[in-house]
Design a protein around this motif. Structure first.
Motif, PDB file in Angstrom:
ATOM      1  N   GLY A 139      29.106 -32.950 -50.003  1.00  0.00           N
ATOM      2  CA  GLY A 139      30.430 -33.397 -49.611  1.00  0.00           C
ATOM      3  C   GLY A 139      31.571 -32.625 -50.229  1.00  0.00           C
ATOM      4  N   VAL A 140      31.271 -31.623 -51.047  1.00  0.00           N
ATOM      5  CA  VAL A 140      32.317 -30.834 -51.703  1.00  0.00           C
ATOM      6  C   VAL A 140      32.752 -29.698 -50.778  1.00  0.00           C
ATOM      7  N   PRO A 141      34.058 -29.586 -50.462  1.00  0.00           N
ATOM      8  CA  PRO A 141      34.518 -28.483 -49.614  1.00  0.00           C
ATOM      9  C   PRO A 141      34.345 -27.128 -50.305  1.00  0.00           C
ATOM     10  N   TRP A 142      33.992 -26.125 -49.532  1.00  0.00           N
ATOM     11  CA  TRP A 142      33.931 -24.743 -49.999  1.00  0.00           C
ATOM     12  C   TRP A 142      35.214 -24.065 -49.537  1.00  0.00           C
ATOM     13  N   GLY A 143      36.150 -23.832 -50.439  1.00  0.00           N
ATOM     14  CA  GLY A 143      37.422 -23.237 -50.056  1.00  0.00           C
ATOM     15  C   GLY A 143      38.271 -24.225 -49.289  1.00  0.00           C
ATOM     16  N   GLY A 144      39.230 -23.688 -48.527  1.00  0.00           N
ATOM     17  CA  GLY A 144      40.146 -24.537 -47.776  1.00  0.00           C
ATOM     18  C   GLY A 144      39.961 -24.382 -46.284  1.00  0.00           C
ATOM     19  N   ASN A 145      40.800 -25.103 -45.534  1.00  0.00           N
ATOM     20  CA  ASN A 145      40.795 -24.955 -44.082  1.00  0.00           C
ATOM     21  C   ASN A 145      41.113 -23.516 -43.700  1.00  0.00           C
ATOM     22  N   PHE A 146      40.475 -23.021 -42.654  1.00  0.00           N
ATOM     23  CA  PHE A 146      40.747 -21.658 -42.192  1.00  0.00           C
ATOM     24  C   PHE A 146      40.881 -21.650 -40.669  1.00  0.00           C
ATOM     25  N   PRO A 186      35.975 -33.166 -33.799  1.00  0.00           N
ATOM     26  CA  PRO A 186      35.243 -32.290 -34.721  1.00  0.00           C
ATOM     27  C   PRO A 186      33.835 -31.985 -34.212  1.00  0.00           C
ATOM     28  N   ARG A 187      33.315 -30.828 -34.625  1.00  0.00           N
ATOM     29  CA  ARG A 187      31.929 -30.437 -34.364  1.00  0.00           C
ATOM     30  C   ARG A 187      31.362 -29.851 -35.655  1.00  0.00           C
ATOM     31  N   LEU A 188      30.051 -29.996 -35.855  1.00  0.00           N
ATOM     32  CA  LEU A 188      29.411 -29.524 -37.082  1.00  0.00           C
ATOM     33  C   LEU A 188      28.217 -28.647 -36.757  1.00  0.00           C
ATOM     34  N   ALA A 189      27.944 -27.712 -37.649  1.00  0.00           N
ATOM     35  CA  ALA A 189      26.702 -26.941 -37.616  1.00  0.00           C
ATOM     36  C   ALA A 189      26.312 -26.634 -39.053  1.00  0.00           C
ATOM     37  N   TYR A 190      25.016 -26.534 -39.306  1.00  0.00           N
ATOM     38  CA  TYR A 190      24.505 -26.228 -40.643  1.00  0.00           C
ATOM     39  C   TYR A 190      24.101 -24.767 -40.702  1.00  0.00           C
ATOM     40  N   GLU A 191      24.546 -24.071 -41.744  1.00  0.00           N
ATOM     41  CA  GLU A 191      24.123 -22.679 -41.946  1.00  0.00           C
ATOM     42  C   GLU A 191      23.258 -22.603 -43.199  1.00  0.00           C
ATOM     43  N   PRO A 192      22.062 -21.997 -43.076  1.00  0.00           N
ATOM     44  CA  PRO A 192      21.089 -22.072 -44.158  1.00  0.00           C
ATOM     45  C   PRO A 192      21.256 -21.034 -45.258  1.00  0.00           C
ATOM     46  N   TRP A 193      22.094 -20.011 -45.071  1.00  0.00           N
ATOM     47  CA  TRP A 193      22.131 -18.906 -46.041  1.00  0.00           C
ATOM     48  C   TRP A 193      22.644 -19.373 -47.390  1.00  0.00           C
ATOM     49  N   GLN A 194      23.641 -20.259 -47.384  1.00  0.00           N
ATOM     50  CA  GLN A 194      24.159 -20.802 -48.636  1.00  0.00           C
ATOM     51  C   GLN A 194      24.088 -22.323 -48.658  1.00  0.00           C
ATOM     52  N   GLY A 195      23.404 -22.897 -47.675  1.00  0.00           N
ATOM     53  CA  GLY A 195      23.191 -24.337 -47.661  1.00  0.00           C
ATOM     54  C   GLY A 195      24.460 -25.139 -47.486  1.00  0.00           C
ATOM     55  N   LYS A 196      25.240 -24.800 -46.466  1.00  0.00           N
ATOM     56  CA  LYS A 196      26.490 -25.529 -46.250  1.00  0.00           C
ATOM     57  C   LYS A 196      26.700 -25.786 -44.764  1.00  0.00           C
ATOM     58  N   PHE A 197      27.621 -26.699 -44.478  1.00  0.00           N
ATOM     59  CA  PHE A 197      28.031 -26.995 -43.110  1.00  0.00           C
ATOM     60  C   PHE A 197      29.313 -26.237 -42.790  1.00  0.00           C
ATOM     61  N   VAL A 198      29.495 -25.948 -41.507  1.00  0.00           N
ATOM     62  CA  VAL A 198      30.802 -25.521 -41.025  1.00  0.00           C
ATOM     63  C   VAL A 198      31.268 -26.578 -40.030  1.00  0.00           C
ATOM     64  N   VAL A 199      32.501 -27.036 -40.214  1.00  0.00           N
ATOM     65  CA  VAL A 199      33.118 -28.042 -39.352  1.00  0.00           C
ATOM     66  C   VAL A 199      34.268 -27.369 -38.611  1.00  0.00           C
ATOM     67  N   ALA A 200      34.391 -27.627 -37.324  1.00  0.00           N
ATOM     68  CA  ALA A 200      35.515 -27.100 -36.534  1.00  0.00           C
ATOM     69  C   ALA A 200      36.151 -28.251 -35.769  1.00  0.00           C
ATOM     70  N   TRP A 201      37.450 -28.125 -35.479  1.00  0.00           N
ATOM     71  CA  TRP A 201      38.152 -29.197 -34.775  1.00  0.00           C
ATOM     72  C   TRP A 201      39.416 -28.666 -34.103  1.00  0.00           C
ATOM     73  N   GLY A 216      38.680 -24.581 -39.138  1.00  0.00           N
ATOM     74  CA  GLY A 216      37.365 -24.861 -39.673  1.00  0.00           C
ATOM     75  C   GLY A 216      37.405 -25.147 -41.154  1.00  0.00           C
ATOM     76  N   GLN A 217      36.286 -25.668 -41.657  1.00  0.00           N
ATOM     77  CA  GLN A 217      36.119 -25.947 -43.080  1.00  0.00           C
ATOM     78  C   GLN A 217      34.643 -25.872 -43.414  1.00  0.00           C
ATOM     79  N   PHE A 218      34.298 -25.137 -44.480  1.00  0.00           N
ATOM     80  CA  PHE A 218      32.928 -25.134 -44.993  1.00  0.00           C
ATOM     81  C   PHE A 218      32.767 -26.289 -45.977  1.00  0.00           C
ATOM     82  N   MET A 219      31.603 -26.948 -45.918  1.00  0.00           N
ATOM     83  CA  MET A 219      31.339 -28.082 -46.793  1.00  0.00           C
ATOM     84  C   MET A 219      29.890 -28.074 -47.226  1.00  0.00           C
ATOM     85  N   GLY A 220      29.647 -28.390 -48.487  1.00  0.00           N
ATOM     86  CA  GLY A 220      28.291 -28.562 -48.969  1.00  0.00           C
ATOM     87  C   GLY A 220      27.732 -29.899 -48.539  1.00  0.00           C
ATOM     88  N   ILE A 221      26.406 -30.048 -48.562  1.00  0.00           N
ATOM     89  CA  ILE A 221      25.797 -31.321 -48.217  1.00  0.00           C
ATOM     90  C   ILE A 221      26.188 -32.388 -49.229  1.00  0.00           C
TER      91      ILE A 221
END
Length: 354
Positions: free
Chosen positions: A308-315, A272-287, A301-306
């Motif tokens: 720990g709550v996922p935003w949507g599902g895996n994409f 896995p790899r992570l990056a933080y995107e500031p527009w909506q304050g969430k992480f994107v995880v890829a693997w 990938g998966q978007f996640m809030g700080i």
């Protein structure tokens, strides 16, 4: 760039552009490290630059950006003779700045560098796996803005257990470094983490991030949330249920909340790899993801809030990329996009993510 025999992409954003680094097999058992500028639109800028100027066996690159000098630092393993970790400053136009630095010694067997930039102390932090004590251990040091040592090298957490695959991030909120690595405990790899001050003193003792599973845990990766100053740690779990997990870690050195399932489908998952995107304050995880089965990999990938709550599902980010599937992520904080750089059967390809 879609160069033949390209692998191991690593990516950083800074100064209004992405800088991509990767290794490329050159024949005769040799491999070279390259860098390439990429615009936020995904357009490649100019030609690739060779980072290691001597013929040799080079691989496992890492990259970080200094906002103070508008330069990037690339680290890699040089196995031409005995394994050495080297670093090289890269200017914003992808030209080399000065000479390379041997971070580890020829007697220490350096490998798997990890980098971050520490804006509080204007230095890069670097970790690597080192065998100078016999058992592989994680060593670290600071590197100043001119690619010279700013601190001496030392072990992060000395142990009788073998250690490897370090990950590193920095939070200026507590002037803290977040460190994680694989550690072999009773024959099984576990992910261990600690938060320490820029002075090297521990904020809290090191801890194993997930003690609820007996499965192998590998390839930790950090993300940093600049709003809270806290971190998100992700890793791969060989149980496959789920195969990618995450844990919130506060800059005060303690975990927050339970272990989080990131990947939601059965199948082999890794790196896995992570990056933080500031527009909506969430992480994107890829693997790397093998939920489709067979001998090829997908990248999900998966978007996640700080929180720990996922935003949507895996994409899906890149389906059916063939052999490889290793991906790295970076985010442009100005436009609502991120970039994934993906190893795909001898090429390094890119995919923009909104």
């Amino acid at each position: 760039p879609t160069n033949n025999k390209a692998a191991q992409p690593a990516l950083a954003y800074g100064g209004g552009q992405y800088m991509l680094t990767w290794s490329r097999t050159a024949g005769g058992g040799n491999a070279d490290i390259f860098v390439q500028r990429v615009q936020p639109s995904g357009a490649v800028v100019g030609a690739a630059t060779k980072v290691d100027t001597a013929v040799g066996k080079h691989g496992n690159p890492a990259i970080a950006y200094s906002s103070a000098t508008d330069q990037f630092l690339v680290a890699w393993q040089d196995k031409t003779n005995s394994p050495v970790v080297r670093t090289q400053l890269i200017n914003a136009d992808a030209t080399l700045a000065g000479a390379s630095l041997a971070v580890s010694t020829t007697a220490s067997g350096g490998d798997w560098p990890a980098l971050c930039y520490d804006a509080t102390h204007d230095q890069f932090g670097i970790l690597w796996t080192d065998t100078r004590t016999g058992t592989p251990q994680i060593f670290g040091m600071g590197i100043g803005p001119t690619n010279t040592p700013s601190t001496s090298a030392g072990t992060i957490q000395a142990s009788a257990n073998a250690q490897g695959s370090p990950a590193l991030a920095f939070s200026p909120t507590g002037t803290d470094y977040a460190v994680a690595w694989e550690e072999t405990v009773a024959g099984i790899q576990k992910v261990r983490a600690q938060i320490e001050y820029g002075t090297g003193f521990l904020v809290q003792p090191a801890f194993y991030v997930d003690t609820t599973t007996g499965a192998t845990q590998t390839k930790p990766a950090w993300g940093y949330d600049p709003v809270s100053g806290d971190f998100l740690l992700a890793w791969a779990d060989s149980s496959g249920t789920p195969g990618i997990r995450a844990q919130r870690v506060k800059f005060s050195g303690v975990t927050a909340g339970p272990v989080i399932p990131v990947e939601t489908a059965a199948g082999a998952n890794a790196s896995p790899r992570l990056a933080y995107e500031p527009w909506q304050g969430k992480f994107v995880v890829a693997w790397q993801d093998n939920r489709a089965g067979g001998g090829t990999w997908d990248v999900y990938g998966q978007f996640m809030g700080i929180d720990g709550v996922p935003w949507g599902g895996n994409f899906p980010i890149a389906p059916n990329v063939g052999a490889g599937g290793v991906a790295d992520l970076a985010v442009d904080p100005v436009t609502p996009h991120g970039l994934a750089a993906i190893e795909a059967s001898g090429a390094v390809i890119g995919q923009l993510i909104r």
